[in-house]
Design an enzyme around this catalytic site. Structure first.
Site, short mmCIF file in Angstrom:
data_model
loop_
_atom_site.label_atom_id
_atom_site.label_comp_id
_atom_site.label_asym_id
_atom_site.label_seq_id
_atom_site.Cartn_x
_atom_site.Cartn_y
_atom_site.Cartn_z
N ARG A 15 0.74 -1.20 0.06
CA ARG A 15 0.07 0.16 0.06
C ARG A 15 0.91 1.39 0.05
O ARG A 15 2.14 1.27 0.24
CB ARG A 15 -0.78 -0.05 1.28
CG ARG A 15 -1.99 -1.06 1.38
CD ARG A 15 -2.66 -0.97 2.50
NE ARG A 15 -2.01 -1.69 3.72
CZ ARG A 15 -2.43 -1.74 4.80
NH1 ARG A 15 -3.59 -1.33 5.01
NH2 ARG A 15 -1.46 -2.28 5.84
N LYS A 75 1.08 2.05 7.32
CA LYS A 75 1.60 1.34 8.52
C LYS A 75 2.45 2.14 9.38
O LYS A 75 3.01 3.20 9.04
CB LYS A 75 2.24 -0.04 8.09
CG LYS A 75 1.42 -1.19 7.62
CD LYS A 75 0.18 -1.47 8.37
CE LYS A 75 0.54 -1.99 9.73
NZ LYS A 75 -0.56 -2.25 10.55
N TYR A 94 -1.45 4.93 10.68
CA TYR A 94 -1.80 3.81 11.70
C TYR A 94 -0.51 3.64 12.71
O TYR A 94 0.37 3.52 12.13
CB TYR A 94 -2.10 2.55 11.20
CG TYR A 94 -3.51 2.45 10.26
CD1 TYR A 94 -4.72 2.60 11.05
CD2 TYR A 94 -3.56 2.22 8.97
CE1 TYR A 94 -5.97 2.65 10.25
CE2 TYR A 94 -4.69 2.22 8.41
CZ TYR A 94 -5.99 2.51 8.86
OH TYR A 94 -7.23 2.59 8.20
N HIS A 96 -1.10 1.91 16.27
CA HIS A 96 -1.51 0.70 17.07
C HIS A 96 -0.23 0.55 18.32
O HIS A 96 0.14 -0.64 18.41
CB HIS A 96 -1.53 -0.52 16.10
CG HIS A 96 -2.48 -0.63 15.05
ND1 HIS A 96 -3.82 -0.64 15.41
CD2 HIS A 96 -2.40 -0.53 13.72
CE1 HIS A 96 -4.70 -0.52 14.02
NE2 HIS A 96 -3.76 -0.32 13.32
N GLU A 118 -6.29 5.17 13.51
CA GLU A 118 -7.10 4.26 14.24
C GLU A 118 -7.86 4.94 15.47
O GLU A 118 -9.01 4.24 15.87
CB GLU A 118 -6.60 2.87 14.52
CG GLU A 118 -5.70 3.05 16.10
CD GLU A 118 -4.05 3.46 15.65
OE1 GLU A 118 -3.21 3.14 16.26
OE2 GLU A 118 -3.84 3.72 14.37
N VAL A 239 -12.02 -8.35 17.57
CA VAL A 239 -12.39 -7.65 18.68
C VAL A 239 -11.46 -6.24 18.73
O VAL A 239 -10.47 -6.35 18.55
CB VAL A 239 -12.19 -8.39 20.05
CG1 VAL A 239 -12.29 -7.52 21.29
CG2 VAL A 239 -13.04 -9.71 19.79
N ASP A 270 -3.03 -6.55 15.31
CA ASP A 270 -2.48 -5.06 15.15
C ASP A 270 -2.53 -4.69 16.86
O ASP A 270 -1.63 -3.82 17.20
CB ASP A 270 -3.17 -4.09 14.09
CG ASP A 270 -2.78 -4.38 12.83
OD1 ASP A 270 -1.43 -4.84 12.85
OD2 ASP A 270 -3.55 -4.01 12.00
N VAL A 298 -1.39 -12.08 10.45
CA VAL A 298 -0.91 -11.21 9.61
C VAL A 298 -1.26 -9.53 10.23
O VAL A 298 -2.53 -9.55 10.33
CB VAL A 298 -0.87 -11.56 8.11
CG1 VAL A 298 -0.34 -10.17 7.33
CG2 VAL A 298 -0.49 -12.63 7.78
#
Length: 373
Positions: A15, A75, A94, A96, A118, A239, A270, A298
Site C-alpha cells: 500500500r 503502517k 496507523y 497501534h 485508528e 475484537v 495489530d 498477519v
C-alpha cells in the site's frame, strides 16, 4: 505545507499513503507533495502518475522525511523511520501503539507529533479511518481462513460452503463490529454456517435484522466461547477496544480443545490479538500451528490487496489530511475534537489514555496539549 509520502517498508506491504488523485487535491490547495520514488508501484501507479498529479518524486525515504513538514503513511513507522522524525514534524498514519512498546518509545524520543488513524473518531463515535481497513481485513479473514482450511495447508480439509449432501463448515466470529460484519458477509456468501458473538445486545439485534436468520447471533460469554470454539472449523477474532490492547478472549486451553486442523484468524493482532496463542506474522510466512490449530495472524492483512486498500484508505483520510495541511495540525485538532482523539504522541508525551495505561506512560490529555499556545 510540505507533505511527504514515503514508500512502505514493512514486509510485503504494497500500500501507499496517498493515491495520485489525493496528491492532486493537496496540490490544488497550494501544498507541496513529495513522494518517494516507486512508492506507488504496488498499487499500479508509477512515478509518472504522481508527477502528473503535481507531486515531486524524491530518490529516498531520507529525502522525503528531511523535506516534509507532515508525513503520510499507511503502517506504523519502523524504527529506522522513527529515527528520521523531527520534533517539528507531524506523522499521520496507523500506529497501534498499545501493542508496540518499541515504536512508542521511539516516537516519544523523537519529539514528533504523531496522530493515529485508528483513534480518530466521527461525530457518532465511529472510527472513520479504521473502518475501510476493517472492512478489507474482515473480508480477507474468510478468504485466508478458507485457504488455510485446505489439507495441504495443515487445515481440516473442509470446504466452508459444503456441497449438496455435505454440511457446510462452521465459522465463529468473535465481535460484531465493522470487521466482524464484513467477515460474516463473506462467510454467508460462501454458504458457511455462521455464528457471531458480541456483548452489545443492540448490535446483535441489528445484525439479526440485517441477516434475517442467515446468521446465528449469540451473546458473548465465557461459556459461549467454550462451546462454540470447540466445534468451529474457523474462528475469526474481530475484537477492538479503540487504542488499547485487545482482550484475550480465546485462551490457550480453548485452542487445545479445538478440532485438529481448525483455523483461527486474528484480525485484532495489530492491537496484540484476542487469542492467547496469537503472535504477529507476515504475508511472507502468514501461518503457524499451535496444538494442531492453524493460526493466521498477519499484522497488515489489507496489504494483500493494496490497490483496493489504498484507494479505500485515501477516500477516508484525505479530508483529514487536507484539514491538517490547510489549518496546521494544532488548529485542525482544535476545530475537530474527533481528529484530536487521534493525537497519540506529542513532544515526548503520550496523549492517548489507553496507550499510556497499557504501556506505563504518564498521560497528557490532548486537550491540555491544545491549550498551549
Amino acid at each position: 505545507m510540505k507533505i511527504g509520502v514515503p514508500k512502505e517498508i514493512k514486509t510485503l506491504e504494497f500500500r501507499v499513503g496517498m493515491t495520485p488523485a489525493g496528491v492532486r487535491e493537496l496540490v490544488s490547495d497550494g501544498h507541496d507533495v513529495f513522494v518517494e520514488t516507486d512508492a506507488g508501484l504496488g498499487i499500479g501507479m508509477d512515478n509518472a502518475d504522481y508527477t502528473a498529479a503535481g507531486a515531486t518524486v524524491l530518490d529516498s525515504a531520507e529525502d522525503v522525511f528531511a523535506t516534509s513538514d507532515m508525513i503520510i503513511k499507511v503502517k506504523e513507522p519502523q524504527l529506522n523511520e522513527c529515527a528520521m522524525l523531527r520534533d517539528d514534524q507531524v506523522l499521520f498514519t496507523y500506529l497501534h501503539l498499545a501493542a508496540d512498546p518499541a515504536q512508542t518509545k521511539a516516537l516519544v524520543e523523537s519529539g514528533t507529533t504523531a496522530i493515529a488513524y485508528e483513534t480518530v473518531t466521527g461525530m457518532d463515535g465511529s472510527l472513520p479511518l479504521l473502518t475501510p481497513m476493517s472492512e478489507v481485513a474482515g473480508r480477507l479473514s474468510i478468504q485466508a481462513g478458507a485457504f488455510a482450511l485446505q489439507k495441504a495447508n495443515n487445515g481440516r480439509g473442509v470446504l466452508l460452503g459444503g456441497v449438496p449432501g455435505v454440511l457446510p463448515g462452521k465459522v465463529v466470529i468473535i465481535g460484531g463490529g465493522v470487521s466482524g460484519k464484513a467477515a460474516a458477509d463473506m462467510a454467508v456468501g460462501l454458504g458457511a454456517d455462521v455464528t457471531i458473538l458480541d456483548r452489545s445486545l443492540s448490535r446483535l439485534r441489528r445484525l439479526d435484522d440485517i441477516y434475517a436468520g442467515r446468521v446465528k447471533n449469540v451473546y458473548s460469554t465465557k461459556q459461549a466461547i467454550d462451546e462454540l470454539t470447540a466445534e468451529a472449523d474457523l474462528v475469526v477474532g474481530a475484537v477492538l477496544v479503540a487504542g488499547a490492547a485487545a482482550p484475550k478472549l480465546v485462551s490457550a486451553d480453548h485452542v487445545k480443545d479445538m478440532m485438529p486442523g481448525a483455523v483461527v484468524v486474528d484480525i485484532s493482532i495489530d492491537q496484540g490479538g484476542c487469542f492467547e496463542t496469537s503472535r504477529p506474522t507476515t504475508h511472507a510466512e502468514p501461518t503457524y500451528v499451535v496444538d494442531d490449530v492453524v493460526h493466521y495472524c498477519v499484522t497488515n492483512m489489507p496489504g494483500a490487496v493494496p490497490r483496493t486498500s489504498t484507494f479505500a484508505l485515501t477516500n477516508a483520510t484525505l479530508p483529514f489530511v487536507k484539514a491538517l495541511a490547510n489549518k496546521g495540525w494544532r488548529e485542525a485538532l482544535i476545530a475537530d475534537p474527533g481528529l484530536a482523539n487521534g493525537l497519540n504522541v506529542h513532544a515526548g508525551r503520550v496523549n492517548h489514555e489507553a496507550v499510556a495505561h497499557d504501556l506505563g506512560y504518564d498521560y497528557t490529555a490532548a486537550a491540555d496539549v491544545l491549550k498551549v499556545a
